[in-house]
Design a protein around this motif. Structure first.
Motif, PDB file in Angstrom:
ATOM      1  N   GLN A 193      59.710  35.116  59.238  1.00  0.00           N
ATOM      2  CA  GLN A 193      58.715  35.783  59.902  1.00  0.00           C
ATOM      3  C   GLN A 193      59.259  37.328  59.471  1.00  0.00           C
ATOM      4  O   GLN A 193      58.842  38.626  59.307  1.00  0.00           O
ATOM      5  N   ASP A 194      60.652  36.876  59.493  1.00  0.00           N
ATOM      6  CA  ASP A 194      61.338  38.035  58.614  1.00  0.00           C
ATOM      7  C   ASP A 194      61.053  38.841  57.688  1.00  0.00           C
ATOM      8  O   ASP A 194      61.268  39.967  57.553  1.00  0.00           O
ATOM      9  N   PHE A 195      60.508  38.371  56.785  1.00  0.00           N
ATOM     10  CA  PHE A 195      60.462  38.662  55.507  1.00  0.00           C
ATOM     11  C   PHE A 195      59.379  38.981  55.441  1.00  0.00           C
ATOM     12  O   PHE A 195      59.215  40.267  55.375  1.00  0.00           O
ATOM     13  N   LEU A 196      58.786  38.415  55.849  1.00  0.00           N
ATOM     14  CA  LEU A 196      56.912  39.090  56.009  1.00  0.00           C
ATOM     15  C   LEU A 196      56.801  40.827  56.775  1.00  0.00           C
ATOM     16  O   LEU A 196      56.362  40.858  56.902  1.00  0.00           O
ATOM     17  N   ASP A 197      58.224  40.781  57.746  1.00  0.00           N
ATOM     18  CA  ASP A 197      58.227  42.016  58.622  1.00  0.00           C
ATOM     19  C   ASP A 197      58.334  43.257  57.668  1.00  0.00           C
ATOM     20  O   ASP A 197      58.745  44.094  57.798  1.00  0.00           O
TER      21      ASP A 197
ATOM     22  N   GLN B 237      67.623  45.039  55.883  1.00  0.00           N
ATOM     23  CA  GLN B 237      69.041  44.174  55.583  1.00  0.00           C
ATOM     24  C   GLN B 237      68.137  42.262  56.676  1.00  0.00           C
ATOM     25  O   GLN B 237      67.612  42.155  58.121  1.00  0.00           O
ATOM     26  N   ILE B 238      68.084  41.264  55.725  1.00  0.00           N
ATOM     27  CA  ILE B 238      67.063  40.031  56.060  1.00  0.00           C
ATOM     28  C   ILE B 238      67.849  38.967  55.088  1.00  0.00           C
ATOM     29  O   ILE B 238      68.586  39.128  54.372  1.00  0.00           O
ATOM     30  N   SER B 239      68.075  37.664  55.848  1.00  0.00           N
ATOM     31  CA  SER B 239      68.773  36.321  55.383  1.00  0.00           C
ATOM     32  C   SER B 239      67.240  35.883  55.289  1.00  0.00           C
ATOM     33  O   SER B 239      66.534  35.534  56.084  1.00  0.00           O
ATOM     34  N   ASP B 240      67.544  34.534  54.654  1.00  0.00           N
ATOM     35  CA  ASP B 240      66.668  33.602  54.138  1.00  0.00           C
ATOM     36  C   ASP B 240      67.537  31.894  54.607  1.00  0.00           C
ATOM     37  O   ASP B 240      66.815  31.322  53.831  1.00  0.00           O
ATOM     38  N   GLY B 241      68.775  32.424  54.917  1.00  0.00           N
ATOM     39  CA  GLY B 241      69.773  31.093  55.849  1.00  0.00           C
ATOM     40  C   GLY B 241      70.717  30.269  54.424  1.00  0.00           C
ATOM     41  O   GLY B 241      71.528  30.091  54.161  1.00  0.00           O
ATOM     42  N   TRP B 242      70.471  31.349  53.478  1.00  0.00           N
ATOM     43  CA  TRP B 242      70.833  31.415  52.226  1.00  0.00           C
ATOM     44  C   TRP B 242      72.538  32.836  51.741  1.00  0.00           C
ATOM     45  O   TRP B 242      73.070  32.399  51.257  1.00  0.00           O
ATOM     46  N   TYR B 243      71.318  33.371  52.006  1.00  0.00           N
ATOM     47  CA  TYR B 243      71.564  35.003  51.032  1.00  0.00           C
ATOM     48  C   TYR B 243      71.230  36.397  51.662  1.00  0.00           C
ATOM     49  O   TYR B 243      70.642  36.034  52.623  1.00  0.00           O
ATOM     50  N   THR B 244      71.326  37.665  51.801  1.00  0.00           N
ATOM     51  CA  THR B 244      71.176  38.657  52.469  1.00  0.00           C
ATOM     52  C   THR B 244      71.002  39.340  51.311  1.00  0.00           C
ATOM     53  O   THR B 244      70.901  39.338  50.193  1.00  0.00           O
ATOM     54  N   TYR B 245      69.820  39.455  51.755  1.00  0.00           N
ATOM     55  CA  TYR B 245      68.495  40.901  50.873  1.00  0.00           C
ATOM     56  C   TYR B 245      68.210  41.647  52.088  1.00  0.00           C
ATOM     57  O   TYR B 245      68.473  42.075  53.088  1.00  0.00           O
ATOM     58  N   GLY B 246      67.683  42.522  51.241  1.00  0.00           N
ATOM     59  CA  GLY B 246      67.668  44.215  51.908  1.00  0.00           C
ATOM     60  C   GLY B 246      69.101  45.010  51.513  1.00  0.00           C
ATOM     61  O   GLY B 246      69.734  44.605  50.874  1.00  0.00           O
ATOM     62  N   PRO B 247      68.581  46.467  51.963  1.00  0.00           N
ATOM     63  CA  PRO B 247      69.514  47.315  51.842  1.00  0.00           C
ATOM     64  C   PRO B 247      70.935  47.031  52.497  1.00  0.00           C
ATOM     65  O   PRO B 247      71.092  46.117  53.951  1.00  0.00           O
ATOM     66  N   GLY B 248      72.255  47.088  51.627  1.00  0.00           N
ATOM     67  CA  GLY B 248      73.443  46.208  52.232  1.00  0.00           C
ATOM     68  C   GLY B 248      73.573  45.204  51.984  1.00  0.00           C
ATOM     69  O   GLY B 248      75.006  44.491  52.108  1.00  0.00           O
TER      70      GLY B 248
END
Length: 261
Positions: free
Chosen positions: A174-178, A235-246
């Motif tokens: 859901q964080d990814f969708l947002d 910035q978000i996480s998928d449970g394995w890596y982090t994505y987005g700014p920083g």
């Protein structure tokens, strides 16, 4: 009187002819006819009684039996023709599904009501069976990330492009969708998703996934390029890596080449 020898005329008292001397011919005494009795009327004609009619001969009796036999054969032929007609009618009824609605009549009562006209029930057409279509080719928009580029497609084969995201929990999805901003281009033209799945658990990914897809129809023979670009507003996480700014991955750029043969 004349002489019978020379034809000279003799006087009444001459006993010999004065020309030739021939004796006078003797004259026979006159014949006195006796009175005839008055004629009686003819008897009435006798009408013969009609003869009795002769009994029919054996020949006529034989023709009578021949005629009777012909009439019997004709009757048998009519009966057989009626049975054949009824049999053919039954076959026609079975093949064409002839339906006749007859009114219900009480037993023992005659009626002068004419029978209704037979109605034909048309045979329904066979169910429509569509011509089997060509199975579409499903192409991952970022197939280069899995070293699967290029993807080969047959000419006139429809193409479906899809992409998705996987995360360890539904909250991460859901964080990814947002926050995610996804751009997909085909030969430089942006394409929009036509379908989006719900958030579902995938045993192969050992997490939850969401996906998108769109149909681009058939492509012309040759090479076509799909470009995939994704970034995040935070910035978000998928449970394995982090994505987005920083994060570990601030953005992603991949592609997939499609070769139509």
């Amino acid at each position: 009187m004349k002489c019978t020898s020379c034809g000279a005329e003799l006087a009444p008292d001459d006993k010999f002819c004065g020309e030739c001397g021939a004796p006078r011919p003797e004259v026979p005494p006159p014949i006195i006819e006796a009175e005839r009795p008055e004629a009686e009327p003819p008897p009435a004609p006798v009408v013969a009684a009609p003869e009795p009619e002769a009994p029919p001969t054996r020949k006529r009796s034989a023709w009578k039996w021949v005629a009777a036999g012909c009439i019997g054969l004709l009757a048998v032929a009519c009966i057989l023709a009626g049975l054949a007609g009824a049999w053919l009618g039954w076959l026609l009824y079975e093949s064409q599904e002839l339906t006749i609605d007859l009114p219900e009549l009480p037993l023992g009562e005659a009626t002068a009501t004419p029978l209704p006209t037979a109605t034909w029930t048309p045979t329904p057409p066979p169910p429509f069976i569509p011509t089997p279509s060509i199975e579409p080719a499903v192409v991952l928009a970022y197939c280069s990330a899995f070293e699967e580029s290029p993807v080969y497609v047959r000419e006139n084969q429809p193409v479906i492009i899809y992409w998705g995201w996987a995360a360890l929990t539904q909250t991460y999805v859901q964080d990814f969708l947002d926050t995610a901003m996804i751009e997909v281009l085909l030969d430089g033209q942006e394409i929009r998703p036509e379908m989006q799945t719900g958030i579902e658990y995938d045993s192969e990914e050992e997490g939850y996934v969401v996906g998108w897809s769109t149909s681009v129809g058939t492509l012309t023979p040759g090479s076509h390029r799909v470009d995939y670009h994704i970034s995040w507003t935070r910035q978000i996480s998928d449970g394995w890596y982090t994505y987005g700014p920083g994060g570990e991955y601030e953005e992603e750029r991949e592609h997939c080449e499609i070769v139509v043969q």
